[in-house]
Design an enzyme around this catalytic site. Structure first.
Site, PDB file in Angstrom:
ATOM      1  N   ASP A  34       0.823  -1.205   0.000  1.00  0.00           N
ATOM      2  CA  ASP A  34       0.000   0.000   0.000  1.00  0.00           C
ATOM      3  C   ASP A  34       0.858   1.256   0.000  1.00  0.00           C
ATOM      4  O   ASP A  34       1.382   1.657   1.045  1.00  0.00           O
ATOM      5  CB  ASP A  34      -0.906  -0.026   1.246  1.00  0.00           C
ATOM      6  CG  ASP A  34      -1.775   1.219   1.330  1.00  0.00           C
ATOM      7  OD1 ASP A  34      -2.316   1.484   2.415  1.00  0.00           O
ATOM      8  OD2 ASP A  34      -1.902   1.925   0.306  1.00  0.00           O
ATOM      9  N   ASP A 218      -1.626   5.531  -5.158  1.00  0.00           N
ATOM     10  CA  ASP A 218      -2.040   4.705  -4.018  1.00  0.00           C
ATOM     11  C   ASP A 218      -2.368   3.274  -4.454  1.00  0.00           C
ATOM     12  O   ASP A 218      -3.502   2.966  -4.844  1.00  0.00           O
ATOM     13  CB  ASP A 218      -3.260   5.346  -3.340  1.00  0.00           C
ATOM     14  CG  ASP A 218      -3.620   4.624  -2.059  1.00  0.00           C
ATOM     15  OD1 ASP A 218      -4.502   5.114  -1.328  1.00  0.00           O
ATOM     16  OD2 ASP A 218      -3.023   3.561  -1.783  1.00  0.00           O
TER      17      ASP A 218
HETATM   18  C1  47J Z   1      -6.907  -0.991   3.805  1.00  0.00           C
HETATM   19  C2  47J Z   1      -6.835   0.161   2.907  1.00  0.00           C
HETATM   20  C3  47J Z   1      -5.684   0.726   2.327  1.00  0.00           C
HETATM   21  C4  47J Z   1      -6.124   1.792   1.565  1.00  0.00           C
HETATM   22  C5  47J Z   1      -5.321   2.721   0.708  1.00  0.00           C
HETATM   23  N1  47J Z   1      -4.267   3.385   1.372  1.00  0.00           N
HETATM   24  N2  47J Z   1      -7.473   1.864   1.701  1.00  0.00           N
HETATM   25  C6  47J Z   1      -8.388   2.827   1.090  1.00  0.00           C
HETATM   26  N3  47J Z   1      -7.909   0.854   2.527  1.00  0.00           N
END
Ligand code: 47J
Length: 330
Positions: A34, A218
């Site tokens: 992430d 992201d």
């Molecule tokens: C678990 C998780 C990671 C992300 C993006 N950073 N989102 C929106 N949800």
């Protein structure tokens, strides 16, 4: 050193999971890389049994190299309101063939229902800047920040793919994974994100519309979340498209012809094929589908998630003092 690891898509490419090894002997877990957060946390032997539904867990008691970080804890809430929290161990963490010793491994003692329901996802692997790490009282570094000192170059790359496995590489820019030139754009890391400016967009064969807006790269977000006006322009070109407030965004007939969408990023044009924008059916009949481009709800910046990233080869270049993002076609 350099290394490479798989990015394996879950259904509809909702996320990509990557196997990593933690501890001695190695315990393999599949985690969500992430670039929008900076905690490495996993389901663990300290996660309540009723919060675990199929996930693999990390058990520090079974690792000869695990050490508890006394008094440390963490808690995190993501953009989609999912959350987790817990305690901290230090242990060896291997990605590809690169091992970082003494990496902070955050063991979950609580996880929200979305994580419990997500049976194949054993945790998150943060690749944003370490300033966003939530461990306290002493903040920890990401795996990449530890590894960067040993890497041939302080870079990692994302080659995500539509409905098939891609790769994350560390310390190397693999020429066989992209076509043409890589176009670099400066990153503003002051908010801890891989944040960059976009210069405009085009829908289908329409002329390019200059528009200044910023966004974050992201890998942990599924969709491309863009300014409301840009999104409205896109779906104007999709017959039968409408906002479904119950579903929380634009939907359209699953057989709709979806135009390509081009994002201007510095000198680069990131061209997202229309089929990537057909994210998934919302009904069992497969009649109505949910769009892969949705509004960023004016959170102040756009979120360039997997729907967009999988259309490019992306270089996350953390050269000290001059972070950049590289974009190439493939
Ligand atoms: C678990 C998780 C990671 C992300 C993006 N950073 N989102 C929106 N949800």
């Amino acid at each position: 050193s350099s290394g490479s690891a798989q990015a394996n898509p879950e259904q509809h490419d909702i996320q990509y999971l990557t196997p990593i090894q933690i501890g001695t002997p190695p315990q393999t877990v599949n985690v969500d890389f992430d670039s929008g957060s900076s905690d490495l946390w996993v389901f663990s032997s300290e996660t309540p049994a009723d919060s675990i539904k199929g996930q693999a867990v990390y058990d520090p008691k079974k690792s000869k190299t695990a050490e508890e970080v006394k008094g440390a804890s963490w808690e995190i809430t993501y953009g989609d309101k999912s959350s987790s929290s817990g305690v901290v161990y230090r242990d060896a963490v291997t990605v590809g063939n690169i091992t970082v010793k003494g990496q902070a491994v955050e063991a979950a003692t609580t996880v929200s229902a979305q994580f419990t329901r997500d049976a194949n996802n054993d945790g998150l692997f943060g690749l944003a800047f370490s300033a966003l790490n939530t461990v306290h009282p002493k903040q920890e570094l990401t795996w990449f920040d530890h590894a960067a000192k040993e890497l041939d170059h302080p870079v990692w790359t994302a080659d995500l793919k539509y409905h098939k496995a891609g790769t994350y590489d560390f310390g190397v820019i693999n020429k066989s994974k992209y076509a043409g030139k890589i176009s670099y754009i400066d990153v503003d890391s002051s908010n801890g994100f891989w944040m960059f400016n976009m210069s405009g967009y085009s829908v289908g064969n329409s002329t390019f519309k200059p528009a200044q807006f910023q966004g974050i790269a992201d890998t942990g977000t599924t969709l491309a979340l863009l300014p409301a006006q840009v999104v409205k322009d896109y779906y104007k070109a999709v017959s039968g498209a409408k906002i479904d407030y119950f579903q929380g965004g634009y939907v359209f007939p699953c057989n709709a012809k979806l135009p390509n969408f081009v994002l201007g990023v510095g000198q680069a044009k990131v061209s997202i094929p229309g089929k990537y924008v057909n994210y998934a059916p919302i009904d069992v009949a497969g009649k109505t589908c949910f769009g892969g481009i949705q509004s960023d709800d004016d959170v102040g910046f756009s979120i360039i998630g997997d729907v967009a990233l999988k259309a490019a080869f992306v270089v996350f270049d953390a050269t000290a003092g001059k972070p950049r993002l590289g974009w190439a076609s493939k």
